[in-house]
Design a protein around this motif. Structure first.
Motif: not given
Length: 273
Positions: A201-205, A179-181, A136-137, A172-174
């Motif tokens: 719950l979703l806002k930071p992800l 984190d990987a952009g 994906f990167a 956790k996957t999100l």
């Protein structure tokens, strides 16, 4: 599933034309036929691929051989004709358990890295998607991961999709994708009963959420889902109010309190390239 049967098939073609609900995409792509997550509400149960099969949905998976070789050929041809936007997958989860061993999805992504489409949306509910962060990167902004998170309530998830991965693992996957952009969205589709804390719950992800239900999203105004009989689960749980065309507003209103309105999409708009 313990009694799941796997068959190896040799399809003649791998890219299909995007139509109907997914007409915003030039093509759709399914690495497998059948899906062992066997979600109770899956509209594919009412499609010919399932109806004409003499086996129960969720107990069989067809593994497409030489899929990447086919894709390389078809992708090159399609790109000569215009923009290529791909929805993967429409009638199976590209990261269902068979993918751990078979790696069909990974081989297709490797082909796309070599010959990038204009855009690919990867629709899944499986934490296994994290394995392919390296690919994906390389695709950069040409890819978006759409992670199904229908509810924040694990006991609800177990009632509707007992064979699917736990909600916590998807969240956790999100986080790992963020984190990987890697561009990603949370897809609340079909929305199941959830709590008021779901948006927090979703806002930071994620900075993109798509909300869909049976009535907008099953391609037949809810008729396919009615035939499946999923309403019986809502009745058994005393949650009939959540099985109504207007129920999505409860979730939408909660989300626009937490997210900017332009980050919360409804139905088809949320899946478009």
């Amino acid at each position: 599933m313990a009694n799941e049967s796997h068959t190896y098939t040799y399809p003649k073609t791998i890219l299909n034309k995007g139509t109907g609900y997914l007409s915003g995409f030039s093509h759709t792509l399914n690495p497998y036929a059948g899906c062992s997550f066997s979600c109770s509400y899956c509209y594919v149960r009412q499609m010919p691929i399932s109806l004409f099969r003499q086996e129960q949905w969720g107990t069989w998976v067809d593994i497409k051989q030489d899929a990447a070789k086919l894709l390389r050929k078809e992708l090159a041809l399609a790109k000569r004709k215009g923009a290529v936007t791909i929805f993967m997958s429409t009638s199976t989860d590209p990261y269902q358990p068979a993918e751990y061993k078979e790696r069909v999805t990974r081989s297709l992504l490797e082909a796309m890295v070599d010959e990038p489409p204009d855009f690919v949306l990867v629709q899944t509910r499986s934490p296994l998607v994290r394995r392919d962060i390296d690919l994906f990167a390389q695709l950069g902004d040409k890819v978006r991961i759409s992670m199904t998170v229908e509810t924040d309530l694990e006991h609800i998830r177990k009632q509707f999709t007992p064979e699917a991965p736990p909600i916590a693992a998807r969240l956790k996957t999100l986080q790992l994708l963020a984190d990987a952009g890697i561009p990603a969205q949370a897809t609340i589709a079909p929305l199941l009963p959830s709590s008021g804390r779901f948006p927090k719950l979703l806002k930071p992800l994620v900075n993109r959420v798509c909300i869909d239900d049976y009535f907008m999203g099953d391609g037949s105004g809810g008729k396919r889902t009615r035939k499946i009989g999923v309403e019986a689960i809502y009745k058994r749980l005393g949650l009939e109010d959540w099985y109504k065309p207007g129920a999505y507003r409860i979730v939408y209103d909660r989300f626009i309190e937490e997210f900017p309105e332009e980050q919360v999409y409804i139905s088809q708009k949320g899946f478009e390239p």
